[in-house]
Design an enzyme around this catalytic site. Structure first.
Site: not given
Ligand code: FAD
Ligand code: DHB
Length: 393
Positions: A72, A203, A295, A299, A387
């Protein structure tokens, strides 16, 4: 068991770190409390910054993303029933974002790690961290949740265990400062079997609350609406969700939102959170373990990937030349970028959501901000460069 870097958590941070270390010839073991099926099936982020896409391509895991992702060049901000396009590509000198679901990134990373004979232990239980302030830290855990206690002896531990994991609490309270803001909003997210209603993400700021139109594939769309974070998903019938989406995304021209069967729905709460420092002794936090953003700025996943790029570089410098300088600076280097992403995510959230405590004056200020950011080249350039993702350092 012994390894160079023990990684706790197989989310984007832990898996990408293990992948980068492998390419640098550094051994790691990942332990994860959930099953492979569960982490490959959890619906979360969707938007990848240009830097995340470039890293995936440069490290050989971008092939499916390039085939199946959606590139995009702009986003739409919609308010007062009118759409305003921010042409990110033009404003940032050619950068884009890619819509490719987080669980697809996870699948690609797991496949790459297993193909390279990387070790990922799923379904572990009772994880604890020991001797972090020595040069021989240890991770203790149970295999298969309730199995025998085992130990991994490591040189370093990477805490990639998300917001609720055990790594951040392993840093003594006296050493860390936590900054937090809880928002009075939640997002109700759905997946629907329908074709896209718009070519780019929308948005929308509406007096009934925020709405977001995103995509996953030509057949599946991802949409969100602002709700009370304490609301129960059982209160939201499919009809009620569509009524809100139609109302909040409506325009004064003949644009139409295309409906389809809803195949998944859930509510998430929103917070901003930063832990400073992101390191203690031989423990380094990365991703959601150290910081959370609401979200709206898309980021979270991208910050997790940026952290582990910085950590992988610092570990490489240590193993190739014995230098500890980059490791010592890890937290400070990450936090400069993290705070800018915190600011941007807070800004997008504040500008786009309905604040129930706002006076009519504050509501008009919010609309003036949207008018400014979509009509001034300086303001839209600032939004666009944040962004698509700020430079690494
Ligand atoms: P996580 O993905 O949370 O991974 C951590 C892992 O550690 C998990 O698999 C968990 O099971 C494991 N864990 C936890 N405790 C233990 C333990 N005791 N022992 C072993 N393993 C453990 N970000 C974006 O950049 N763009 C977006 O568009 C966006 N949209 C989002 C939309 C939604 C609805 C949500 C909920 C989040 C969104 N995010 C977005 C945020 C993004 O999903 C998170 O920031 C990202 O998953 C962070 O990655 P991480 O590896 O740090 O943590
Ligand atoms: C999506 C999630 C977001 O948090 C965002 O800002 C844009 C798109 C998505 O899940 O597609």
């Amino acid at each position: 068991m012994r390894t160079q870097v023990g990684i706790i958590g197989a989310g984007p941070a832990g898996l990408m770190l293990s992948h980068l270390l492998h390419l640098q010839g550094i051994e790691s073991v990942i332990i994860e409390s959930r099953s492979r099926e569960e982490i490959e099936g959890t619906i979360r982020a969707g938007v990848l910054e240009q830097g995340t896409v470039d890293l995936m391509n440069a490290t050989g895991i971008g092939e499916r993303m390039m085939r199946e992702g959606h590139f995009h060049r702009g986003i739409e901000l919609r308010f007062n029933r009118k759409g305003h396009r921010i042409n990110m590509h033009e404003l940032t000198g050619g950068k884009n974002v890619t819509v490719y679901a987080q669980h697809e990134v996870i699948k690609d990373l797991i496949a790459a790690r297993l193909q390279a004979r990387g070790e990922i232990l799923f379904n572990v239980g009772d994880v604890s961290l020991h001797d972090l302030d020595s040069s021989a830290p240890k991770i203790r855990f149970r295999k298969d949740k309730n199995g025998e206690l085992q130990e991994i002896h490591c040189d370093f531990i990477a805490g990639c265990d998300g917001f609720h994991g055990p790594c951040r609490p392993a840093i003594p309270k006296t050493v860390r400062t936590e900054y937090q803001k809880i928002y009075p909003f939640g997002w109700l997210g759905i997946l629907t079997e329908a074709p896209p209603s718009a070519p780019e993400l929308v948005y929308a700021n509406h007096e009934r609350g925020f709405a977001l139109l995103s995509t996953r594939s030509p057949e599946i769309q991802r949409l969100y609406i602002q709700v009370d974070p304490a609301d129960d998903i059982a209160n939201w019938s499919d009809d009620r969700i569509w009524t809100e989406l139609h109302a909040r995304l409506a325009t004064e021209d003949d644009w139409k939102l295309i409906e389809g069967p809803i195949i998944q729905k859930g509510i998430i709460a929103m917070r901003s959170f930063v832990c400073d420092p992101m390191q203690y002794g031989r423990l380094f936090l990365a991703g959601d373990a150290a910081h959370i953003v609401p979200p709206t700025g898309a980021k979270g996943l991208n910050l997790a990937v940026a952290d582990v790029q910085i950590l992988a570089r610092a570990l490489d410098s240590f193993y190739t030349s014995g230098k500890t300088e980059l490791l010592e600076r890890y937290s400070a280097t990450c936090l400069r970028r993290v705070w800018k992403a915190e600011r941007f995510s807070w800004y997008m959230t504040s500008m786009l959501h309905r604040h129930h405590d706002h006076t009519p004056f504050e509501h008009r200020i919010q609309l003036a901000e949207l008018d400014y950011v979509t009509s001034s080249q300086a303001a839209s350039t600032s939004l666009a460069e944040n962004y698509v993702g700020l430079p690494m350092e």
